[in-house]
Motif scaffolding. Structure first.
Motif, PDB file in Angstrom:
ATOM      1  N   MET A   1       0.847  -1.182   0.000  1.00 27.71           N
ATOM      2  CA  MET A   1       0.000   0.000   0.000  1.00 27.71           C
ATOM      3  C   MET A   1       0.887   1.237   0.000  1.00 27.71           C
ATOM      4  N   SER A   2       0.530   2.194  -0.782  1.00 26.91           N
ATOM      5  CA  SER A   2       1.263   3.448  -0.850  1.00 26.91           C
ATOM      6  C   SER A   2       0.514   4.490  -0.016  1.00 26.91           C
ATOM      7  N   TYR A   3       1.258   5.210   0.816  1.00 19.84           N
ATOM      8  CA  TYR A   3       0.658   6.201   1.699  1.00 19.84           C
ATOM      9  C   TYR A   3       1.182   7.592   1.370  1.00 19.84           C
ATOM     10  N   GLN A   4       0.410   8.591   1.726  1.00 20.24           N
ATOM     11  CA  GLN A   4       0.816   9.981   1.525  1.00 20.24           C
ATOM     12  C   GLN A   4       2.102  10.270   2.302  1.00 20.24           C
ATOM     13  N   VAL A   5       2.210   9.736   3.521  1.00 21.06           N
ATOM     14  CA  VAL A   5       3.435   9.832   4.314  1.00 21.06           C
ATOM     15  C   VAL A   5       4.063   8.449   4.291  1.00 21.06           C
ATOM     16  N   ASN A   6       5.221   8.332   3.666  1.00 20.29           N
ATOM     17  CA  ASN A   6       5.869   7.040   3.487  1.00 20.29           C
ATOM     18  C   ASN A   6       7.327   7.165   3.918  1.00 20.29           C
ATOM     19  N   LYS A   7       7.682   6.511   5.029  1.00 22.09           N
ATOM     20  CA  LYS A   7       9.033   6.603   5.571  1.00 22.09           C
ATOM     21  C   LYS A   7       9.592   5.204   5.805  1.00 22.09           C
ATOM     22  N   SER A   8      10.893   5.113   5.843  1.00 21.92           N
ATOM     23  CA  SER A   8      11.557   3.849   6.150  1.00 21.92           C
ATOM     24  C   SER A   8      11.461   3.569   7.642  1.00 21.92           C
ATOM     25  N   ASP A   9      11.712   2.324   8.037  1.00 19.19           N
ATOM     26  CA  ASP A   9      11.747   1.990   9.460  1.00 19.19           C
ATOM     27  C   ASP A   9      12.775   2.850  10.194  1.00 19.19           C
ATOM     28  N   ALA A  10      13.911   3.090   9.567  1.00 23.04           N
ATOM     29  CA  ALA A  10      14.951   3.912  10.200  1.00 23.04           C
ATOM     30  C   ALA A  10      14.440   5.330  10.454  1.00 23.04           C
ATOM     31  N   GLU A  11      13.718   5.890   9.501  1.00 20.64           N
ATOM     32  CA  GLU A  11      13.166   7.234   9.687  1.00 20.64           C
ATOM     33  C   GLU A  11      12.124   7.252  10.807  1.00 20.64           C
ATOM     34  N   TRP A  12      11.248   6.221  10.830  1.00 20.44           N
ATOM     35  CA  TRP A  12      10.244   6.152  11.897  1.00 20.44           C
ATOM     36  C   TRP A  12      10.922   5.988  13.253  1.00 20.44           C
ATOM     37  N   ARG A  13      11.938   5.142  13.330  1.00 22.52           N
ATOM     38  CA  ARG A  13      12.647   4.935  14.605  1.00 22.52           C
ATOM     39  C   ARG A  13      13.287   6.233  15.104  1.00 22.52           C
ATOM     40  N   ALA A  14      13.737   7.075  14.207  1.00 21.79           N
ATOM     41  CA  ALA A  14      14.349   8.345  14.593  1.00 21.79           C
ATOM     42  C   ALA A  14      13.307   9.331  15.136  1.00 21.79           C
ATOM     43  N   GLU A  15      12.055   9.176  14.722  1.00 19.39           N
ATOM     44  CA  GLU A  15      11.001  10.103  15.132  1.00 19.39           C
ATOM     45  C   GLU A  15      10.174   9.625  16.319  1.00 19.39           C
ATOM     46  N   LEU A  16      10.053   8.311  16.474  1.00 18.14           N
ATOM     47  CA  LEU A  16       9.196   7.735  17.510  1.00 18.14           C
ATOM     48  C   LEU A  16      10.040   7.124  18.621  1.00 18.14           C
ATOM     49  N   ASP A  17       9.521   7.151  19.850  1.00 19.60           N
ATOM     50  CA  ASP A  17      10.245   6.450  20.902  1.00 19.60           C
ATOM     51  C   ASP A  17      10.012   4.943  20.722  1.00 19.60           C
ATOM     52  N   PRO A  18      10.763   4.088  21.405  1.00 18.29           N
ATOM     53  CA  PRO A  18      10.661   2.638  21.167  1.00 18.29           C
ATOM     54  C   PRO A  18       9.253   2.066  21.350  1.00 18.29           C
ATOM     55  N   GLU A  19       8.511   2.530  22.349  1.00 16.00           N
ATOM     56  CA  GLU A  19       7.154   2.013  22.562  1.00 16.00           C
ATOM     57  C   GLU A  19       6.207   2.511  21.472  1.00 16.00           C
ATOM     58  N   GLU A  20       6.335   3.765  21.070  1.00 18.20           N
ATOM     59  CA  GLU A  20       5.525   4.278  19.964  1.00 18.20           C
ATOM     60  C   GLU A  20       5.812   3.478  18.688  1.00 18.20           C
ATOM     61  N   PHE A  21       7.071   3.204  18.421  1.00 19.95           N
ATOM     62  CA  PHE A  21       7.431   2.435  17.229  1.00 19.95           C
ATOM     63  C   PHE A  21       6.824   1.035  17.293  1.00 19.95           C
ATOM     64  N   ARG A  22       6.905   0.397  18.466  1.00 20.40           N
ATOM     65  CA  ARG A  22       6.368  -0.965  18.626  1.00 20.40           C
ATOM     66  C   ARG A  22       4.871  -1.007  18.330  1.00 20.40           C
ATOM     67  N   VAL A  23       4.133  -0.032  18.832  1.00 19.79           N
ATOM     68  CA  VAL A  23       2.683  -0.024  18.626  1.00 19.79           C
ATOM     69  C   VAL A  23       2.326   0.475  17.236  1.00 19.79           C
ATOM     70  N   LEU A  24       2.816   1.650  16.861  1.00 17.43           N
ATOM     71  CA  LEU A  24       2.423   2.264  15.597  1.00 17.43           C
ATOM     72  C   LEU A  24       2.951   1.540  14.363  1.00 17.43           C
ATOM     73  N   ARG A  25       4.180   1.092  14.393  1.00 16.55           N
ATOM     74  CA  ARG A  25       4.796   0.537  13.193  1.00 16.55           C
ATOM     75  C   ARG A  25       4.884  -0.986  13.192  1.00 16.55           C
ATOM     76  N   GLN A  26       4.735  -1.627  14.381  1.00 14.28           N
ATOM     77  CA  GLN A  26       4.809  -3.082  14.453  1.00 14.28           C
ATOM     78  C   GLN A  26       3.503  -3.695  14.938  1.00 14.28           C
ATOM     79  N   ALA A  27       2.432  -2.916  14.956  1.00 13.71           N
ATOM     80  CA  ALA A  27       1.090  -3.365  15.327  1.00 13.71           C
ATOM     81  C   ALA A  27       1.033  -3.953  16.728  1.00 13.71           C
TER      82      ALA A  27
END
Length: 143
Positions: A1-27
């Motif tokens: 799926m293509s999203y309007q905001v599309n970032k790599s895992d590395a970019e998301w990890r730089a922006e989110l704290d570890p718990e936010e990343f676990r929930v938001l990006r790893q379901a």
């Protein structure tokens, strides 16, 4: 799926704290009854913590006693997307941000809550940021 905001895992990890990343990006899922917005009654809009897309309004929030903030409808249907979730030996409907694909929580069908729809969106607090409405004391003054 293509999203309007599309970032790599590395970019998301730089922006989110570890718990936010676990929930938001790893379901992942936060523990019940501990989230920041579980009992919040503040009027305002709930935005995706990852991309700040507006997802829910406080006037659709209700107390379902499920341990997570519950809403009976998103701001608009195009704000969220639905994905079949077959994890943990059951079939559920995952709710994701339609702008960035971040995991928000799940939606369940069922009556008995005294709400306008039969939808119960159980959303992780950590997936959202509440932007409070301006109160009368904060409203711009007219000359």
């Amino acid at each position: 799926m293509s999203y309007q905001v599309n970032k790599s895992d590395a970019e998301w990890r730089a922006e989110l704290d570890p718990e936010e990343f676990r929930v938001l990006r790893q379901a992942g899922t936060e523990a019940p009854f501990v989230g920041e917005y579980t009992d919040t009654k503040t009027a305002g809009s709930y935005r995706c913590r990852a991309c700040q897309a507006e997802l829910f309004r406080s006037d659709t929030k209700f107390d379902s006693h499920c341990g997570w903030p519950s809403f009976y409808a998103p701001l608009a249907e195009d704000r969220v997307e639905y994905v079949e979730d077959r994890s943990f030996g059951s079939v559920r409907t995952e709710v994701r941000c339609a702008t960035c694909g971040s995991h928000l929580g799940h939606v369940f069908e069922g009556e008995g809550y005294g709400i306008p729809t039969d939808q119960r969106y159980c959303i992780n607090s950590i997936s959202m940021t509440l932007v409070a409405d301006e109160g009368p004391e904060d409203a711009p003054r007219r000359a």
